[in-house]
Scaffold this active site. Structure first.
Site, PDB file in Angstrom:
ATOM      1  N   CYS A  76       0.924  -1.443   0.301  1.00  0.00           N
ATOM      2  CA  CYS A  76       0.050  -0.043   0.013  1.00  0.00           C
ATOM      3  C   CYS A  76       0.896   0.968   0.208  1.00  0.00           C
ATOM      4  CB  CYS A  76      -1.204  -0.242   1.553  1.00  0.00           C
ATOM      5  SG  CYS A  76      -0.145  -0.499   2.751  1.00  0.00           S
TER       6      CYS A  76
ATOM      7  N   HIS B 177      -1.938   0.285   7.364  1.00  0.00           N
ATOM      8  CA  HIS B 177      -2.059   0.693   5.743  1.00  0.00           C
ATOM      9  C   HIS B 177      -1.957   2.100   6.132  1.00  0.00           C
ATOM     10  CE1 HIS B 177      -4.791  -0.602   2.919  1.00  0.00           C
ATOM     11  NE2 HIS B 177      -5.649   0.865   3.097  1.00  0.00           N
TER      12      HIS B 177
ATOM     13  N   ASP C 281      -8.918   5.058  -0.904  1.00  0.00           N
ATOM     14  CA  ASP C 281      -7.997   3.823  -0.561  1.00  0.00           C
ATOM     15  C   ASP C 281      -8.174   2.939  -1.825  1.00  0.00           C
ATOM     16  OD1 ASP C 281      -7.550   1.149   0.960  1.00  0.00           O
ATOM     17  OD2 ASP C 281      -8.730   1.511   3.073  1.00  0.00           O
TER      18      ASP C 281
END
Length: 207
Positions: A21, A74, A90
């Site tokens: 990510c 994250h 996201d």
């Protein structure tokens, strides 16, 4: 959202590698800088983690039903500071891309109330230009002791700077004296970027 209002490619056209990510968001920042789709000073990188590296997030693609995914960390993109409401990008969420921060807070972040302290979220907010300038990862965190990949790496070369080959831990850390950007509790983050008062922030993240 109309395509011309989105500052990134559509979700399906973004550069994306599962479980990377931080690099996915780096590529989003690079796109904004190259294509000048928004003032870079209105774009931020948000690392979500805590001292235990156990943070629950809901509405994730790898989740099951209404159960949260427990990440060690994250990373999402935040667009804030303009005339419109703040937005979250996201790539691992089943919510819209982008999604309003208030909606994301309600459904994906929810509340720390009723959650054991070991799972309380903190957020490190780094300006996009600082992230592009300073972030480096040799991807060693995704290798086992024998050197095999836990998850296949992105197809492009690792992101390095002149000063560093690997500083991912400095971004994941929620120690304010470490790394770049500013560290917030969940409520502090929503007060700052969603533009809502403390009592309202608590209500938004209640579920």
């Amino acid at each position: 959202m109309a395509p011309e209002d989105r500052i990134t490619p559509s979700r399906e056209n973004c550069i994306y590698t599962h479980c990377y990510c931080e690099e996915n968001v780096w590529k989003l920042c690079e796109f904004v800088r190259t294509e000048r789709t928004a003032p870079l000073e209105q774009v931020f990188v948000v690392f979500i983690s805590n001292e235990n590296r156990t943070v629950p997030l809901w509405k994730q693609k790898s989740g099951h039903g209404d159960q949260p995914v427990i990440w060690d960390y994250h990373v999402v993109l935040l667009q804030a500071g303009g005339p419109a409401d703040a937005l979250i990008y996201d790539l691992d969420s089943v919510m819209s891309f982008p999604c309003s921060l208030k909606l994301y807070a309600t459904h994906a972040l929810r509340s720390d109330r009723g959650i054991k302290p070991a799972y309380h979220r903190k957020l490190r907010v780094v300006p996009a230009d600082s992230f592009l300038l300073n972030f480096a990862s040799d991807r060693s965190h995704m290798k086992d002791a024998d050197g095999s990949w836990r998850m296949p790496p992105p197809p492009y070369p690792p992101i390095h700077t002149a000063e560093s080959q690997m500083n991912l831990d400095d971004f994941i850390s929620m120690e304010p004296a470490v790394g770049w950007g500013d560290v917030f509790s969940l409520l502090e983050f929503l007060q700052r970027y969603a533009g809502i008062a403390s009592s309202a922030a608590a209500a938004v993240t209640s579920s």
